[in-house]
Design a protein around this motif. Sequence first.
Motif, PDB file in Angstrom:
ATOM      1  N   ALA A 393       0.825  -1.211   0.000  1.00  0.00           N
ATOM      2  CA  ALA A 393       0.000   0.000   0.000  1.00  0.00           C
ATOM      3  C   ALA A 393       0.854   1.253   0.000  1.00  0.00           C
ATOM      4  CB  ALA A 393      -0.912   0.006   1.221  1.00  0.00           C
ATOM      5  N   GLY A 394       2.076   1.147   0.512  1.00  0.00           N
ATOM      6  CA  GLY A 394       2.957   2.299   0.622  1.00  0.00           C
ATOM      7  C   GLY A 394       4.146   1.935   1.484  1.00  0.00           C
ATOM      8  N   ALA A 395       4.706   2.923   2.193  1.00  0.00           N
ATOM      9  CA  ALA A 395       5.891   2.682   3.013  1.00  0.00           C
ATOM     10  C   ALA A 395       5.908   3.648   4.191  1.00  0.00           C
ATOM     11  CB  ALA A 395       7.161   2.839   2.177  1.00  0.00           C
ATOM     12  N   VAL A 396       6.720   3.303   5.192  1.00  0.00           N
ATOM     13  CA  VAL A 396       6.907   4.171   6.351  1.00  0.00           C
ATOM     14  C   VAL A 396       8.376   4.122   6.740  1.00  0.00           C
ATOM     15  CG1 VAL A 396       6.255   2.292   7.946  1.00  0.00           C
ATOM     16  CG2 VAL A 396       6.181   4.681   8.723  1.00  0.00           C
ATOM     17  N   VAL A 397       8.972   5.291   7.021  1.00  0.00           N
ATOM     18  CA  VAL A 397      10.385   5.349   7.382  1.00  0.00           C
ATOM     19  C   VAL A 397      10.571   6.148   8.656  1.00  0.00           C
ATOM     20  CG1 VAL A 397      11.217   5.118   5.012  1.00  0.00           C
ATOM     21  CG2 VAL A 397      10.785   7.395   5.941  1.00  0.00           C
ATOM     22  N   ASP A 398      11.692   5.880   9.307  1.00  0.00           N
ATOM     23  CA  ASP A 398      12.150   6.652  10.448  1.00  0.00           C
ATOM     24  C   ASP A 398      13.672   6.583  10.446  1.00  0.00           C
ATOM     25  OD1 ASP A 398      12.716   4.071  11.236  1.00  0.00           O
ATOM     26  OD2 ASP A 398      11.327   4.051  12.919  1.00  0.00           O
ATOM     27  N   ARG A 399      14.303   7.032  11.522  1.00  0.00           N
ATOM     28  CA  ARG A 399      15.770   7.046  11.544  1.00  0.00           C
ATOM     29  C   ARG A 399      16.342   5.628  11.488  1.00  0.00           C
ATOM     30  NH1 ARG A 399      19.549  10.453  15.830  1.00  0.00           N
ATOM     31  NH2 ARG A 399      21.481  10.295  14.627  1.00  0.00           N
ATOM     32  N   ARG A 400      15.656   4.681  12.104  1.00  0.00           N
ATOM     33  CA  ARG A 400      16.145   3.304  12.107  1.00  0.00           C
ATOM     34  C   ARG A 400      16.159   2.725  10.695  1.00  0.00           C
ATOM     35  NH1 ARG A 400      13.467  -0.623  16.416  1.00  0.00           N
ATOM     36  NH2 ARG A 400      14.400   0.988  17.729  1.00  0.00           N
ATOM     37  N   ILE A 401      15.122   2.985   9.913  1.00  0.00           N
ATOM     38  CA  ILE A 401      15.083   2.511   8.528  1.00  0.00           C
ATOM     39  C   ILE A 401      16.205   3.170   7.722  1.00  0.00           C
ATOM     40  CG2 ILE A 401      13.738   2.483   6.397  1.00  0.00           C
ATOM     41  CD1 ILE A 401      12.701   0.524   8.480  1.00  0.00           C
TER      42      ILE A 401
END
Length: 455
Positions: A393-401
Amino acid sequence: MNEGGLRDQARRVWQAGVAAADPLRLVPGALRAESGALVAGDRRIPLSEIDRILIVGAGKASARMAMVVESVLGRGLLRERRVHGWVNVPDAAVRSLRAVHLHGARSSHDNLPTRAGWLGARRIVALLQGLGPRDLAIALVSGGGSALLPLPAPGVSLVAKRRLVAALHSAGATIGEVNVVRKHLSAVKGGGLVRGFRGSRMVSLILSDVVGDRLDVIASGPTVPDPSTFAEAIDVLERYGVWRGAAEAVRSALLDGRAGRRPETLKALPPNVENLLVGSVRNALDGASAEARRLGYRVVERSDLLHGEAAEAGRALAAAALDVRLRHRPGPPPICILAGGETTVRLGPRHGRGGRAQETVLAALATLGEDGLEGMAFLCAGTDGEDGSTDAAGAVVDRRIAARARARGWDPSSFLGRHDACSFFEPLGALIRTGMTGTNVMDLAVILIRPAPSA
């Protein structure tokens, strides 16, 4: 809060938005059964004036819409008014209902017309033409209906139309522009279903997946008057460099229409047809906003940024997030930025895997970098559970990714340049996979920003 927790919160906010746009919640607000009558919007239709009820439609959300309509009518009316129907839906949405046949019209994620959809469209037209003067039709229209309800105009093949639509998508045409062309090469779009209607009244329940909620654009407006023209359709093809490569039958049909040798699309709505908007991305934004506030965030809506080229939208949303983090504009964290809308991706002849929502997130990651994502989660995903030709459906990022990508030596900008967001995010565990959600109100972006540790 660690980054993983922020990603989880971003997903919860997004999922709350999707749930708020579920047809199971929205359709009962537009259609209900009362003693001796059906009430559609503000119109009361006495049951004594109805012999039979036909339910037709097409779209990614139309299966759940059909479920709700059957529930609203109840077993008694289903039997007494000989309710029957046919609705074209993605294969994954097919299930058995009491009165309505859900017809699988698309198996893949490419959102292009199929022979199965063509057969279903012919069946829907035949059912509408078979109604009598005391029969009611209820049409269920939602996003994705353009591809799920293909019935090309005389002389135009399904293959030619499929290739044309694919070329327009690859060239970066907006959904409104693509649908102008679709309507003028179709026997059912641009109000075409209305022309074949033989019953007493038609009520069309419409779930919007377009910016501005223009009814004539949603699913190419099969029950709605169309303000566009053959000349505009030709202009779209020329503007995106697709005209010369179009099939001869396509060019001939459009040129004949421009010259007045083919009838234009429907320009005025008959008095016995009513179109009702049952929901839109506004419902998703309201649901997401309520959940974000429950989690302790102040909400800022920036739907004005989620449009145009996906990469540019990602950069713009990233800049808005940095404004919060660095300048406390429009206020200090914790803040949730929400955006609902739809972007495009202009593909070259060689490209990777991905979709507009994934590309939006990848562009944001390339803009923010690992340090810029400290105390932040950035999510964008399609409310229908689909994004491009992928199964995500999409993606999600943060500093860990971002750190995982750095450890692999991956440059987000390199993947972005070749439109290969899915190949970037999948090994990092950053994709959002939900399967089809049963609704479709465009894309929803959620950006959560917490105070920096030093703040």
